[in-house]
Design a protein around this motif. Sequence first.
Motif, mmCIF file in Angstrom:
data_model
loop_
_atom_site.group_PDB
_atom_site.id
_atom_site.type_symbol
_atom_site.label_atom_id
_atom_site.label_comp_id
_atom_site.label_asym_id
_atom_site.label_seq_id
_atom_site.Cartn_x
_atom_site.Cartn_y
_atom_site.Cartn_z
ATOM 1 N N ILE A 1 -0.418 -16.585 7.275
ATOM 2 C CA ILE A 1 0.906 -15.972 7.287
ATOM 3 C C ILE A 1 1.245 -15.539 5.867
ATOM 4 N N VAL A 2 1.632 -14.263 5.726
ATOM 5 C CA VAL A 2 1.866 -13.672 4.410
ATOM 6 C C VAL A 2 3.313 -13.211 4.298
ATOM 7 N N VAL B 1 -3.347 -7.337 12.343
ATOM 8 C CA VAL B 1 -2.105 -7.857 11.758
ATOM 9 C C VAL B 1 -1.006 -7.884 12.817
ATOM 10 N N HIS B 2 -0.085 -8.844 12.682
ATOM 11 C CA HIS B 2 1.041 -8.983 13.607
ATOM 12 C C HIS B 2 2.320 -9.140 12.794
ATOM 13 N N LEU B 3 3.393 -8.498 13.250
ATOM 14 C CA LEU B 3 4.703 -8.661 12.623
ATOM 15 C C LEU B 3 5.321 -9.947 13.153
ATOM 16 N N HIS B 4 5.824 -10.805 12.241
ATOM 17 C CA HIS B 4 6.229 -12.166 12.611
ATOM 18 C C HIS B 4 7.570 -12.516 11.962
ATOM 19 N N CYS C 1 7.459 -11.782 8.220
ATOM 20 C CA CYS C 1 6.176 -12.042 7.588
ATOM 21 C C CYS C 1 5.089 -11.322 8.376
ATOM 22 N N LEU C 2 3.874 -11.415 7.889
ATOM 23 C CA LEU C 2 2.720 -10.850 8.578
ATOM 24 C C LEU C 2 1.738 -11.961 8.934
#
Length: 336
Positions: A276-277, A250-253, A284-285
């Motif tokens: 993208i969540v 997961v990446h913080l976006h 978002c993630l």
Amino acid sequence: MIKNNKFYFNELRNVVILGNLESLEVIKKINDSLKLNTFLITSPSFKNNSKNIKIKIFKKLNNSFLNYIKSNFNIEKTLFVSFGPRWIFKKNIINKLFKKNLVNFHSSRLPIDAGGGGFSWRIMRNDRLGNCLVHLVDEGIDTGPILKNNEFIFSNDCKTPMDFEKQNTKYFHAFYKSFIMDLKLKKKIQIKYQSQNLRRYNPRLDTKINGWIDWFNSSNEIFNFINAFDEPYPGASTFVGKNKVRLKQVHLHGGEINGHSFSTGIIIRKNKDWIIVSTTDNNCLIIEKVLNSKNQNIIKTLREGDRFFTPVSQLVSSRSKRVFYNSISKKSFIKK
């Protein structure tokens, strides 16, 4: 030996490992370079195929164990090192058998991070400080006086417990050699007692029991939480539709248009390799792995508008159950 609040050896000849560790061969090479003998005493639950180290196995700290220690080692010239043993050392064994020459290496800043949970608790808190530490063993859990420590900063590419463990191991080898060299050179090490006012105990974690995502947390908390249960663990759990899934990579976006907290968990955009969540705040993630019960990545089967969610009952259960560890079966369990 301990004298005038200092720990030292007049002559160190042997290092006895109690338990096991993956880098045992590296430890032996360090001891060899300092002309020290290395021995391993472990329990049946550990597997070690080393052909270069003398190994003895005991199920319990019984009379056979006591007699083996007394008949094979000069205690005054032997350092006993605890590395995740399956036994509990009681006060009389620490003081009378080992004569207080028993130490434990810890990878956190005691007394702040006593207990279990590995690096997962620290990843959740976004703690970027590493610490190699050695302390005397007493009858408590990680409560013994500190002999030496070395703080460092984890690199930016450390995200998962496996990343932290790999980098910590590199620092640990250098730290171990430094500590053993001090003892070999007869250096008198000042004992530093831990302040119990700063103590924080972390209970053990089990990914299947505790690793359920709360989508009403902030984006940063969710990001850290998913990372905390990433490799080498199965991944943080949640649902999409009727299916239980586990999330990894997961990446913080922060590059999307702001939404509303009600949209948390919704897939707002999809690529063939990632989704993208939305979360409760402006970030978002980006998620690369959504694993099903067969450990298959089902990213391609998901659609924009699908929502990840975790039932409240599951969140309550994950927080209310305390995990313990069976040293014989090497499995976690919950006390009822």
